[in-house]
Design a protein around this motif. Sequence first.
Motif, PDB file in Angstrom:
ATOM      1  N   ARG A 164      -8.428  -7.337  -0.333  1.00  0.00           N
ATOM      2  CA  ARG A 164      -8.525  -6.079   0.416  1.00  0.00           C
ATOM      3  C   ARG A 164      -7.151  -5.658   0.891  1.00  0.00           C
TER       4      ARG A 164
ATOM      5  N   ASP B 212      -5.154  -2.870   3.184  1.00  0.00           N
ATOM      6  CA  ASP B 212      -5.310  -1.890   4.253  1.00  0.00           C
ATOM      7  C   ASP B 212      -4.012  -1.117   4.423  1.00  0.00           C
TER       8      ASP B 212
ATOM      9  N   LYS C 298      -7.287   4.394   8.832  1.00  0.00           N
ATOM     10  CA  LYS C 298      -6.985   3.262   7.958  1.00  0.00           C
ATOM     11  C   LYS C 298      -7.762   3.389   6.656  1.00  0.00           C
TER      12      LYS C 298
ATOM     13  N   GLY D  74      -8.029   2.570  14.222  1.00  0.00           N
ATOM     14  CA  GLY D  74      -8.345   2.369  12.816  1.00  0.00           C
ATOM     15  C   GLY D  74      -8.970   3.550  12.120  1.00  0.00           C
TER      16      GLY D  74
ATOM     17  N   ARG E 259      -9.044   1.392   3.375  1.00  0.00           N
ATOM     18  CA  ARG E 259      -9.290   0.026   2.893  1.00  0.00           C
ATOM     19  C   ARG E 259      -9.747   0.076   1.440  1.00  0.00           C
TER      20      ARG E 259
END
Length: 387
Positions: free
Chosen positions: A78, A80, A135, A132, A137
Amino acid sequence: MGFFTGRVSFLRFAVQGDAPRAFGDEHLDKLREHAAGKQAVAAADGVEAGWAAGKSVLDVAFDLEKNVVNDCLTFDLRVDSEKLPGDLLKAYYEADLAALARENPSGLASAKQKKEAKESARERLEHEARDGRYKKRKCSQVLWDRFSNEVLFGATSSSLADRLSHLFGSTFGAGLELVTAGRRAELLAAQLGLTGSADAPSGFVAGAGDEVAWVPGGGPPDFLGNEFLLWLWFLTDRDADSVQLADGSEVTLMPARTLTLQCPRGVTGTGTLASDGPTRLPEARRAAQAGKLPRKMGLTLVRHDQQYELTLHAETLAVGSCKMPDLPEDVTNARAKLDERASQLRELVETLDLMYGRFLAVRLSADWAGELERVRRWLTHTDRQAA
């Protein structure tokens, strides 16, 4: 997870060191230590990388039942990254600038006020980003096969591949090596006892030269991947749609859907053709006769009654958007379906290696001079059967 549902795409990496005797809790503990959002590895660009458990971008609950399938350890990389919305930044800037310039006699903002508005707008947006909300992802699938001690990585981006290698080394203490066409040739040649060499590209047409623009000198001979695809084209164009493999099995193959060719001298550019049979189009043949080499080719493969539809990238031997065979009707249990899919992936990788090995058995032998001459004759004739 991606490798177990739908189409699959992957690069192949060799794991440096001994293969695990079995995947167990100690491997899951290492994944947990480097889970996304916990002890993420931040690059200089502010991007963070960590492991996810596969069900979603937020899933970090690793367990044996979910993450160990048929002697494969499966998980996600993952990544970010913060992406501040430019339109909102502009809106905040305009609002702050208007407030600062409101009392100016001229009605116009000064250079100092413009700078202040720009700084305050960014500070406001960065403050909002702390929770967040901005953000992004993104997960890419990872499958570590204990039997081959290879990692299949479900992305082809070089930057993602670099993040995978770095984080994998930090997590498991083992390096990853991207196995390109040249490196795969070196490994297969050692396995098959082939002693020939491929010091320079083959000149399939007059004036093609002995360099390939996209393969730097001094490294693995990745141009062999381009020659492999052209050789497959040559075989199938002469109606030899089946190839006998070293293990005694046979693969039936057909170029399909897409073909990308490029001038190896970097002069006449790149062309992509889309068709049910792209290699049979006149413009494809004219491009090959002009010296262009395949960079990627769509293929339909059938071996052991299992059919795969994929795009094969020449220099990396990366697999793109592969449609996997249907699962057997008698496989109904959810766990059995996962195990069967892992077996199908192994079969696909084995088939590609056997096909490439068949090419190398000719390319790295004294027989190549005769085979190269046949390919040249085939290219110079307008009748596809002439060779």
